[in-house]
Structures are given as structure tokens and as C-alpha cells.
Design an enzyme around this catalytic site. Structure first.
Site, PDB file in Angstrom:
ATOM      1  N   CYS A 229       0.980  -1.113   0.035  1.00  0.00           N
ATOM      2  CA  CYS A 229       0.036  -0.023  -0.033  1.00  0.00           C
ATOM      3  C   CYS A 229       0.916   1.280  -0.119  1.00  0.00           C
ATOM      4  CB  CYS A 229      -0.950  -0.025   1.437  1.00  0.00           C
ATOM      5  SG  CYS A 229      -1.995  -1.371   1.405  1.00  0.00           S
TER       6      CYS A 229
ATOM      7  N   ASP B 174      34.099   5.389  28.256  1.00  0.00           N
ATOM      8  CA  ASP B 174      34.931   6.610  28.822  1.00  0.00           C
ATOM      9  C   ASP B 174      35.012   5.853  30.436  1.00  0.00           C
ATOM     10  OD1 ASP B 174      35.768   9.156  29.491  1.00  0.00           O
ATOM     11  OD2 ASP B 174      33.755   9.391  30.389  1.00  0.00           O
TER      12      ASP B 174
END
Length: 713
Positions: A32, A408
Site C-alpha cells: 500500500c 569512557d
């Protein structure tokens, strides 16, 4: 005419270019979306358009009015509604009528079948089949008409052609069965897809529609869209917080799971931030609104998740390209099968025409086309529900391939808040050492100085009063206390002062090797002692890294600007496999590149600001604490909304499972299509089996993808 009416009238008459989002109603199959796109692209007022079957949304940039866009979509056979104004009751009514059509067509089909075996006249039986075809096939035929007008060769066109062909050669039972199975398959697909779309609707429904606002001594009920920044909201126990804000009065526990995924409620006191959609569990809270309804953290999450679900993943793009080539080739092959064998005298027209009809049904790869996007929608919805934002299918795919994760250290593996770990006086008492250190550090804004001051305060120690304070950048501080010049600072400072450390030298080096930052307190002639400060490891870090190793992550790397001793200590305590110390931001990016050169797909986890070079270099950038910072939400590829790592193993597991399910879906879809194509020519395949192979495979793919909604942390 009022000013407001006049402005609306002008909007209808005088279009202006805008990028808008619409919800598309009636879009219940993967083909569609292409029909709508193709139809709108033929409109010169449309600059760009993208329709997404899985999310049920259309984004379009157009020069004409909203009403004209809605009308253009209606001409393609669907209904467009500006996002946010969909009538769910109207949608439910439409679904009921379509379901009724499927039931009625099924009853007529059964009646015709029983009648044919009970000696009922064939004309009456065929009439029942014909009515079943009309009732069950009206919607696909209508969609096929608009698809053909839009030059789209979608499943509705192919199925309608096959049904008309079956009726033309007298195969009324086959035609009616094909229509009913196709309609039933679409109905089940639509229901299943709605469940994946609900993962976003549930997010939207988290925030209440109205709030209690304090106005003088009164409480007024007000829609959240009308609340302005600075207004005071009153939230009772058990109610949801309407907007992002700051607690002004009261204290309570707030369940932040809807935003951050945290399982334990967070205590909130005056001055603490709170987020829209979270739940006030205990006390009455007065909250000052800090963001408008459209700018809240929840609103950003919903917007980003909707965007993420509409971004095509690499696998999805490849599948789409394949499908666009496959469908016309098989369609042309079907025409060739219908025409050429009978022309050269190889069999009857009816037999080859029937085989061609079967090929038409097999020509549209519905299951293959939706194999990837449905899985991505389900996975991203699950992640959002658990406090993780994945910004698109591409990042979900990459996360599923990650083999190395770099962290980190400060603020990620550790809390980023240095705390005093040891106090070692060389002469005198702990209290004397802390009083002098408190007096020296009291006016410093350095995090280490603050930790020393806080430690002294908690122990009830008063600061020694000083004067003539001096700041020695990067080294420490000094002041006159009790008539003497005292210093508090690093080893470098006291070496420059040529002060004798006495027996403290070995202790200092040992503490540094254990990961402590050292604050030496004394004068040039007299050492009072040493205060060791260390960053505390997050409680979730060790469990998270262990969980990542279980999920198949081969390398876990810690990157830090701290000294080697600190790096080694944190690495040993957390279980990382490698660590890099004394790294500048650009050095961290170099480490990421080195890992990539080793053949790893690398994820970088940081705060989204200080680690920007490394986050940008990594294949996947993951930011922590997105609930507290807009920057993290905007810059990273994946955002952990809570300020801890507990959701990271879940994210990796979800990504890997999504990739596995996508591969299963693609393999299954291709196998079914291959089997159907092979079985046509031995005359084993029938039209209704071909339909089952297509709609059934699509349903299996959807249900398999929906397993991702159930994966728990």
C-alpha cells in the site's frame, strides 16, 4: 468572518510549503505504501514524500494545502489524517466492517462448497461464489484500481487479476477461496502490525492530558498543551507528572521507569528535576514547569522513536531493491507462461492460463518486503519501553554486529564524583589535618577540593580560618593559617617548593598505583599528611560488563585521561579486557580507529559531550543519562536514558536477536517463494495454496518479529 475563520480560509486558499506528518488509515499491507507514494509523486505540488507501512505514517513536503493532500490520498484509495488527530473509534468502526466482510465472504464460500456437494444447481453455487468474491474482494479490487492508476504493481493488482482470471475460466471456487484467504490474511496482518504500532501509542499515552495548576489559593484543571513555563503544577500521589519540571515543594518517590527504564523509584526533593510521564508514588509534589508539552523529554523520545522506525536499515533497502526487480520479472514471466506455450502447441490454453494466474499470486514478495521493517519496529519499540533510544534500523543492525565496546571512565564506568578514600596524617590527628585542608579548599571549585570539604563537613570538623588565599592552577591552593603559609596540592607542587616529604613519599606512590589522586597538606618545612581521593565505580558497571561478555562482546576497553595506576585499578575492578590511560579526546578517537583496523565493529559509550570525537569515530555512539541532557539525545546513535549501564547488555541482546530474526524472516520468505515457484509446473500448486504461501508467510514473518516485543531486561 472572525480573524480565526479568515486565517483558516486563507490557509485553504494560499498553500505554503511545509514538511508534515499524516497517519494513513486503511494501509494494511506492505504494498500500500508504494501505491500512495507513486500516486502523490505524480502531483507537481508534492516535493518529496515517504510512506511507511510499519508505522502507518506519511511524511510529505508539499506546496498545496492540507485539504488537497488529504484529497490526493483519498484518490489513491486511503484516508490521511494529520498526525495526532486520528479518531480511534472511527478506525475501530472501519475495522469491524472489514472483519464483517471477511466473515460474510467465508460463510458464502462454505455455503457454495456444501451446495456443490449436495446437488444444488451449479448456477446457484457459482452465484454464491460470485457474491463472496464481490464482498470479500471489494477492498482489494478498489486498492488495485488506485494502484494501477498510480502505476504500482502491488499485491492487490496481482491478486485481483488472478481472481478475475479464475472466474473467466470458470474456476469460481478457486476465485472465491483466493479472495477469502487474501482478505483473511490481510486482516490478521493488520491486527498484528497494530500491536507493534501500539508500542509507540503506549509511549504517547504515558503523559496525562490535563494537570492541576495552582493559581493563588485555587487549583485549576488545565490541558497540558496550555501550560506555560513557570506555572506551578500540583501532582497527587499515584498520579502521572504532566510536564518536565523542578520540584519546588514536597518530597516523594517517583517511578521513572517509563522514561529511564529504572526499576527502583527515585527519591525527589525540592530542586530535583522530574519528567513528564513518570509516576508520583507517595507524597504531594508542587512542580514548576520547565518545558512546554511539545519539548518534554517524553515528547522527544516519542518523536525520535517514530523517526527511527521510519528510517530504513541497510538490509531493508537491499530487500526493497530486490523486490522491485523480482515483482515485474515474475509478472512478465506469468504473461509469457499464459501466452507462449499454447501458441507453440504445448498444452491447452486453460491449463497454461491457470499456471500464469498462480505465478501472478506468487509475484508479490509481501513476506520478504516486511521481513525487516516489522522486526525493526518491534525492537525499537521494546528498547524505548525499557529506557533505551535506538535512532534507526541502521544503528540497530550495527549494534547487533558490535564485537568491541569502549567506555569512557569518568562518569561512565565510575560515578564521576571523587570521594575521599583515605586520610593519612604524618603528625597530629586526622581532625587537625582535615581542618587545615578544609580551610584551604573551602573556596575552591575544583571537584577534588569539593570532595575534601564534603568529607570534613560530614565528620563535623570546622575549617581552620585562613587569609591571603592563592590559587595555583593545576597544582593546588595556598593560604596563611595560624600565621604560617600552608599548601594543599599535588606532588608536583611540593616538589617545586622543594619541600621534604619525609616518609610520605613511598606511601604516596603506593596510593597513586592503587588509583588514588593525592592531596598533600603542609608547609614548606612541615608535612601534615596526605588525603587520598578516588572516583567510585558505579554499582552497575561490573554487572554490565559481565553481561556484555555473556552477550558475545569480545573486547571491552576503558579509555581515560587519568594516570596508568588509576586506569589499571579501575580495569581490574570492573573486568575490562584493555585500558588506555592519559588519553586526550583525540587520542581516544585513535584507539577507536585502531580497534576498527583490527576488524571490530566498535561501540563507544560516553556522556555525549566530552567524548564527542570518539563517539563520532565509533560505528555506534552510545550516550548515557539522556533524560538529563538534550545534547546526549541529539548527538548519539543510541541513548541510555538512565545514568547507568544496566540497560546496555539488554540493548546488545535485543539487537542481536533482531538481526537473527531478520535473517530468519528473509530466509523463510525466500524459501516459501522458491517452493511456490517450483511447485507450479508439476501442477502441485493451486491458486488457493499460492495465496496461503504468500499471506501465510507474511503472517508468520510478522508473528516471528513480534517476539522482539516480549524480550525482557
Amino acid at each position: 468572518m472572525s480573524d480565526e475563520q479568515e486565517s483558516h480560509a486563507l490557509e485553504r486558499i494560499e498553500p505554503s510549503r511545509a514538511m508534515r506528518t499524516y497517519t494513513i488509515e486503511g494501509m494494511d499491507c506492505s504494498s500500500c505504501a508504494l501505491t500512495i507514494e507513486n500516486h502523490l509523486k505524480m502531483n507537481t505540488a508534492v516535493k518529496q514524500v515517504s510512506v511507511h507501512f510499519t508505522s502507518g505514517k506519511m511524511t510529505i513536503e508539499h506546496d498545496n494545502s492540507v485539504e488537497e493532500v488529504i484529497q490526493a490520498v483519498a484518490q489513491a484509495g486511503y484516508k490521511a489524517v494529520p498526525a495526532g488527530s486520528v479518531g480511534r473509534s472511527r478506525e475501530a468502526t472501519k475495522n469491524r466492517s472489514e472483519n464483517n466482510a471477511v466473515v460474510i465472504a467465508g460463510v458464502l464460500l462454505v455455503c457454495g462448497f456444501l451446495g456443490s456437494h449436495a446437488g444444488v444447481q451449479s448456477m446457484l453455487v457459482n452465484a454464491l461464489y460470485g457474491i463472496a468474491i464481490v464482498i470479500g474482494g471489494y477492498k482489494p479490487a478498489r486498492s488495485a484500481y488506485y494502484a494501477a492508476r498510480s502505476r504500482s504493481l502491488d499485491m492487490n493488482v496481482l491478486m485481483t487479476a488472478a481472481v478475475i482470471g479464475a472466474a473467466a475460466i470458470g474456476e469460481w471456487l478457486e476465485g472465491a477461496t483466493v479472495v477469502w484467504l487474501f482478505a483473511l490474511g490481510n486482516m490478521l496482518q493488520a491486527r498484528s502490525i497494530e500491536k507493534t504500532r501500539d508500542s509507540i501509542r503506549n509511549l504517547i499515552d504515558l503523559a496525562p492530558a490535563e494537570a492541576d495548576i495552582r493559581s493563588g489559593s485555587q487549583l485549576l484543571r488545565k490541558p497540558v498543551e496550555e501550560i506555560r513555563i513557570g506555572e506551578m503544577m500540583v501532582v497527587k500521589p499515584g498520579n502521572k507528572i504532566p510536564l518536565d519540571g523542578t520540584v519546588v515543594a514536597g518530597q516523594s518517590s517517583v517511578n521513572q521507569a517509563p522514561i529511564t527504564g529504572e526499576s527502583i523509584p527515585v527519591d525527589k526533593l525540592p530542586g530535583d528535576p522530574v519528567y513528564a510521564g513518570t509516576i508520583n508514588e507517595e507524597g504531594l509534589l508542587e512542580i514548576q514547569a520547565t518545558k512546554l508539552a511539545q519539548d518534554t523529554t517524553l515528547a522527544k523520545i516519542v518523536h525520535l522513536v517514530e523517526e527511527a522506525q521510519e528510517k530504513k536499515a541497510p538490509t531493508e533497502a537491499i530487500v526493497d531493491k530486490f523486490a522491485r526487480v523480482y515483482t515485474p520479472i515474475v509478472f512478465l514471466l506469468a504473461l509469457a507462461v499464459m501466452i507462449f506455450p499454447p501458441i507453440i502447441g504445448f498444452g491447452a490454453w486453460s491449463a497454461w492460463f491457470y499456471k500464469g494466474l498462480e505465478l501472478l499470486v506468487v509475484a508479490c514478495p509481501c513476506a520478504l518486503v516486511i521481513s525487516t521493517p516489522v522486526a525493526i519496529v518491534a525492537a525499537i519499540g521494546n528498547a524505548a519501553r525499557n529506557g533505551v533510544l535506538i535512532k534507526g534500523g541502521a544503528f540497530l543492525e550495527l549494534a547487533g554486529k558490535v564485537s568491541a565496546i569502549a567506555f569512557d571512565k569518568t562518569g561512565t564506568l565510575t560515578e564521576g564524583k571523587p570521594m575521599v578514600s583515605q586520610v593519612i596524617p604524618s603528625e597530629g590527628s586526622d581532625a587537625e589535618l582535615l581542618a587545615i585542608a578544609y580551610g584551604l579548599e573551602e573556596y575552591s571549585t575544583h571537584p577534588i577540593a569539593k570532595s575534601v570539604v564534603q568529607y570534613a563537613k560530614e565528620r563535623g570538623i570546622a575549617p581552620a580560618r585562613g587569609e591571603q588565599f592563592r590559587n595555583l592552577p593545576g597544582k593546588g591552593v595556598g593560604a596563611i593559617i595560624h600565621g604560617q603559609l600552608y599548601y594543599a596540592g599535588s606532588m608536583t607542587l611540593f616538589q617545586e617548593l622543594r619541600a621534604s616529604l619525609g616518609g610520605l613519599g613511598e606511601q604516596i606512590r603506593a596510593l597513586q598505583q592503587e588509583g588514588n589522586t593525592i592531596v598533600i597538606v603542609g608547609t614548606v618545612d612541615r608535612m601534615l599528611g596526605v588525603i587520598a581521593v578516588a572516583d567510585r565505580i558505579r554499582a552497575a558497571s561490573v554487572a554490565a560488563i559481565s553481561g556484555l561478555r555473556r552477550e558475545g562482546i569480545r573486547e571491552v576497553i576503558m579509555l581515560t585521561g587519568d594516570n596508568e595506576g588509576t586506569a589499571k585499578k579501575i580495569a581490574a575492578l570492573t573486568g575490562v579486557t584493555r585500558s588506555g590511560s592519559e588519553l586526550l579526546p583525540e587520542n581516544k578517537a585513535s584507539v577507536i580507529r585502531q580497534l576498527q583496523e583490527e576488524g571490530h565493529t566498535v561501540a563507544m559509550v560516553g556522556d555525549g559531550i566530552n567524548d564527542a570525537p570518539a563517539l563520532a569515530t565509533a560505528d555506534v555512539g552510545i550516550a548515557m543519562g539522556g533524560a538529563g541532557t538534550d545534547t546526549a539525545i541529539e548527538t548519539a546513535d543510541i541513548v541510555l536514558m538512565a545514568d547507568n549501564l544496566e540497560k546496555l547488555p539488554h540493548t546488545m541482546r535485543l539487537s542481536r536477536t533482531a538481526m537473527r530474526i531478520i535473517k530468519q524472516n528473509i530466509a523463510f520468505s525466500l524459501m516459501i517463494k522458491a517452493a511456490a515457484l517450483i511447485l507450479i509446473f508439476p501442477e502441485i500448486l493451486t491458486l488457493w495454496i499460492a495465496v496461503i504461501s504468500d499471506t501465510g508467510a507474511a503472517l508468520v514473518v510478522i508473528l516471528n518479529s513480534m517476539r522482539l516485543l516480549k524480550i525482557k531486561n
